[in-house]
Every structure is written in C-alpha cells, then in structure tokens.
Design a protein around this motif. Structure first.
Motif, PDB file in Angstrom:
ATOM      1  N   GLU A  54       0.570  -0.971  -3.559  1.00 31.89           N
ATOM      2  CA  GLU A  54       0.573   0.364  -2.954  1.00 31.89           C
ATOM      3  C   GLU A  54       1.875   0.620  -2.183  1.00 31.89           C
ATOM      4  O   GLU A  54       2.464   1.704  -2.275  1.00 31.89           O
ATOM      5  N   LEU A  55       2.325  -0.376  -1.411  1.00 28.68           N
ATOM      6  CA  LEU A  55       3.567  -0.202  -0.651  1.00 28.68           C
ATOM      7  C   LEU A  55       4.769  -0.145  -1.592  1.00 28.68           C
ATOM      8  O   LEU A  55       5.691   0.648  -1.389  1.00 28.68           O
ATOM      9  N   TYR A  56       4.747  -0.977  -2.629  1.00 28.53           N
ATOM     10  CA  TYR A  56       5.834  -0.928  -3.620  1.00 28.53           C
ATOM     11  C   TYR A  56       5.904   0.461  -4.256  1.00 28.53           C
ATOM     12  O   TYR A  56       6.979   1.054  -4.370  1.00 28.53           O
ATOM     13  N   HIS A  57       4.745   0.985  -4.656  1.00 29.57           N
ATOM     14  CA  HIS A  57       4.713   2.305  -5.300  1.00 29.57           C
ATOM     15  C   HIS A  57       5.187   3.384  -4.330  1.00 29.57           C
ATOM     16  O   HIS A  57       5.963   4.273  -4.716  1.00 29.57           O
ATOM     17  N   PHE A  58       4.738   3.313  -3.090  1.00 32.86           N
ATOM     18  CA  PHE A  58       5.130   4.331  -2.113  1.00 32.86           C
ATOM     19  C   PHE A  58       6.642   4.360  -1.914  1.00 32.86           C
ATOM     20  O   PHE A  58       7.269   5.427  -1.930  1.00 32.86           O
ATOM     21  N   LEU A  59       7.233   3.203  -1.711  1.00 33.67           N
ATOM     22  CA  LEU A  59       8.657   3.162  -1.400  1.00 33.67           C
ATOM     23  C   LEU A  59       9.544   3.406  -2.623  1.00 33.67           C
ATOM     24  O   LEU A  59      10.595   4.041  -2.509  1.00 33.67           O
ATOM     25  N   THR A  60       9.134   2.936  -3.802  1.00 35.42           N
ATOM     26  CA  THR A  60       9.978   3.108  -4.989  1.00 35.42           C
ATOM     27  C   THR A  60       9.710   4.432  -5.701  1.00 35.42           C
ATOM     28  O   THR A  60      10.642   5.195  -5.976  1.00 35.42           O
ATOM     29  N   ALA A  61       8.446   4.719  -5.973  1.00 33.37           N
ATOM     30  CA  ALA A  61       8.122   5.930  -6.740  1.00 33.37           C
ATOM     31  C   ALA A  61       8.147   7.182  -5.885  1.00 33.37           C
ATOM     32  O   ALA A  61       8.610   8.240  -6.323  1.00 33.37           O
ATOM     33  N   ARG A  62       7.666   7.085  -4.651  1.00 33.66           N
ATOM     34  CA  ARG A  62       7.551   8.286  -3.823  1.00 33.66           C
ATOM     35  C   ARG A  62       8.744   8.500  -2.893  1.00 33.66           C
ATOM     36  O   ARG A  62       9.075   9.635  -2.576  1.00 33.66           O
ATOM     37  N   ARG A  63       9.366   7.420  -2.450  1.00 33.50           N
ATOM     38  CA  ARG A  63      10.499   7.557  -1.526  1.00 33.50           C
ATOM     39  C   ARG A  63      11.837   7.265  -2.189  1.00 33.50           C
ATOM     40  O   ARG A  63      12.881   7.401  -1.560  1.00 33.50           O
ATOM     41  N   GLY A  64      11.800   6.875  -3.445  1.00 32.56           N
ATOM     42  CA  GLY A  64      13.028   6.740  -4.213  1.00 32.56           C
ATOM     43  C   GLY A  64      13.842   5.478  -3.983  1.00 32.56           C
ATOM     44  O   GLY A  64      15.009   5.410  -4.373  1.00 32.56           O
ATOM     45  N   TRP A  65      13.235   4.458  -3.369  1.00 29.66           N
ATOM     46  CA  TRP A  65      13.962   3.205  -3.187  1.00 29.66           C
ATOM     47  C   TRP A  65      14.183   2.523  -4.540  1.00 29.66           C
ATOM     48  O   TRP A  65      13.304   2.544  -5.408  1.00 29.66           O
ATOM     49  N   GLU A  66      15.336   1.889  -4.698  1.00 35.34           N
ATOM     50  CA  GLU A  66      15.550   1.014  -5.845  1.00 35.34           C
ATOM     51  C   GLU A  66      14.722  -0.257  -5.652  1.00 35.34           C
ATOM     52  O   GLU A  66      14.558  -0.729  -4.512  1.00 35.34           O
ATOM     53  N   PRO A  67      14.190  -0.838  -6.734  1.00 34.95           N
ATOM     54  CA  PRO A  67      13.422  -2.079  -6.589  1.00 34.95           C
ATOM     55  C   PRO A  67      14.167  -3.181  -5.847  1.00 34.95           C
ATOM     56  O   PRO A  67      13.558  -3.935  -5.080  1.00 34.95           O
ATOM     57  N   ALA A  68      15.490  -3.276  -6.062  1.00 34.17           N
ATOM     58  CA  ALA A  68      16.260  -4.310  -5.365  1.00 34.17           C
ATOM     59  C   ALA A  68      16.247  -4.080  -3.851  1.00 34.17           C
ATOM     60  O   ALA A  68      16.208  -5.046  -3.064  1.00 34.17           O
TER      61      ALA A  68
END
Length: 203
Positions: free
Chosen positions: A171-185
């Motif tokens: 859930e946190l991974y999805h929030f930060l990458t998909a919703r907030r646009g963070w790169e996975p790295a």
C-alpha cells in the motif's frame, strides 16, 4: 518429451500474461475466462484444463510475479533472501530487504492492485489477499528475528515487525510511486533509510 514440456510451460506463461493484461485493464470481475483464452490465442478448454478456475489463475499469476519465476522455491529459501538473512551487517540486511521489496513490487504491483480491488467484493479473492498478507508477515518476522540476532533493536521484536510490515507494505509502495510519482529507486532509498532509522539503535 522435453520439447512438449517446454511448449506446455510456454502456453501456461502466455495464459498468465493474457490474464494480467485483461485483469489490469478491465478488472478481475469483468474479465471472463473466454476473454483470457481469446487474448492468449488459445481455447477456453485449454485454459480451464490448465488452471481449473479464474481464481487459481489469479493466484498463480500473483505467486509468479512475487517470485519472479515459476520455480517452486519458497521465498525464505531463495538465494538472495538467504544471503540477506545471513549477512552479519544489520544495515546491509535492511538495505537488501528494501532492494528485494522494490524489485518484487515493480513486478507485482499491477497484480496486487487487481487482487486488492477484487477482494472487496469477492470472498475467495479476499481470502487470497489475506493469505498473501499472512505470508508477507511470516517473511518479515523471519527478517526481524535475524536482525535481532545481530544487533539490539530500537524497539521490541513485535513492534519491529509491525514497523517493517508498514514500511515495506504494498500500500505504501503504491501510494508513493503510483499516486505521488516517486521513482521506485527513490522509494527503495527512502525505505531503506527509514528501516535503519526506525529499527536500529541510535549510533
């Protein structure tokens, strides 16, 4: 015989890939087995013969995405996981955990979203979602236990497990990458730093 087995495996992979395309585009409930068979260019009878049910197909799709292959090797027995658990450096273990999680989520995030959405309306998929969460908790407990054998922890083991599960949650991974646009790295680096700060004693 080997050629036939290779063909069977290739067909199985085609079916999984077709299912992932349609599940992510349409959702689990709106995707029929016939549609998956059509997408894969195979008969629906072959699809049912191979997987039995749509739920079994989704379950295998999730397992393969998590593992990165279809070898029947449990997560805790995989070489990189074993190496992280056995690493004598606590910080190195935590940074490898974040790296492994990032690699898994890059593969599995679309499938996890399918499962999470379907779980709200389908009891069988809800059970699959809960099983996945329970398996993740077992893995994180093993990592924290290994960490505690190497160093004193900032908190008790139960709290450390909770913190690890939260920071490494899909859930946190999805929030930060998909919703907030963070790169996975970026997620990996931030999560690794957070794990070190929250779990290891202040230096």
């Amino acid at each position: 015989m080997a050629r036939r087995a290779d063909k069977t495996q290739a067909n199985r992979q085609r079916m999984r890939e077709a299912a992932q395309v349609l599940f992510t585009a349409r959702g689990y409930a709106a995707t029929s087995m016939q549609a998956i068979a059509d997408e894969a260019g195979m008969s629906v009878q072959s699809l049912y013969f191979t997987f039995g049910t749509k739920r079994a197909l989704l379950s295998e799709l999730l397992d393969v995405a998590v593992a990165g292959d279809d070898e029947p090797v449990p997560t805790l027995e995989r070489p990189r996981v074993r190496a992280a658990l056995d690493d004598p450096d606590p910080e190195a273990q935590l940074r490898e955990q974040a790296r492994l999680a990032r690699e898994i989520y890059e593969r599995v995030a679309p499938v996890l979203q399918v499962v999470a959405h379907a779980a709200t309306a389908d009891p069988e998929i809800h059970e699959l979602w809960e099983t996945n969460n329970a398996q993740r908790a077992v893995v994180m407990e093993r990592f924290v236990t290994a960490l505690a054998a190497k160093t004193p922890l900032r908190e008790d083991i139960a709290t450390a497990i909770d913190v690890t599960l939260a920071l490494l949650s899909p859930e946190l991974y999805h929030f930060l990458t998909a919703r907030r646009g963070w790169e996975p790295a970026r997620w990996e680096a931030w999560t690794a730093d957070a794990l070190v700060t929250q779990l290891l004693p202040a230096s």
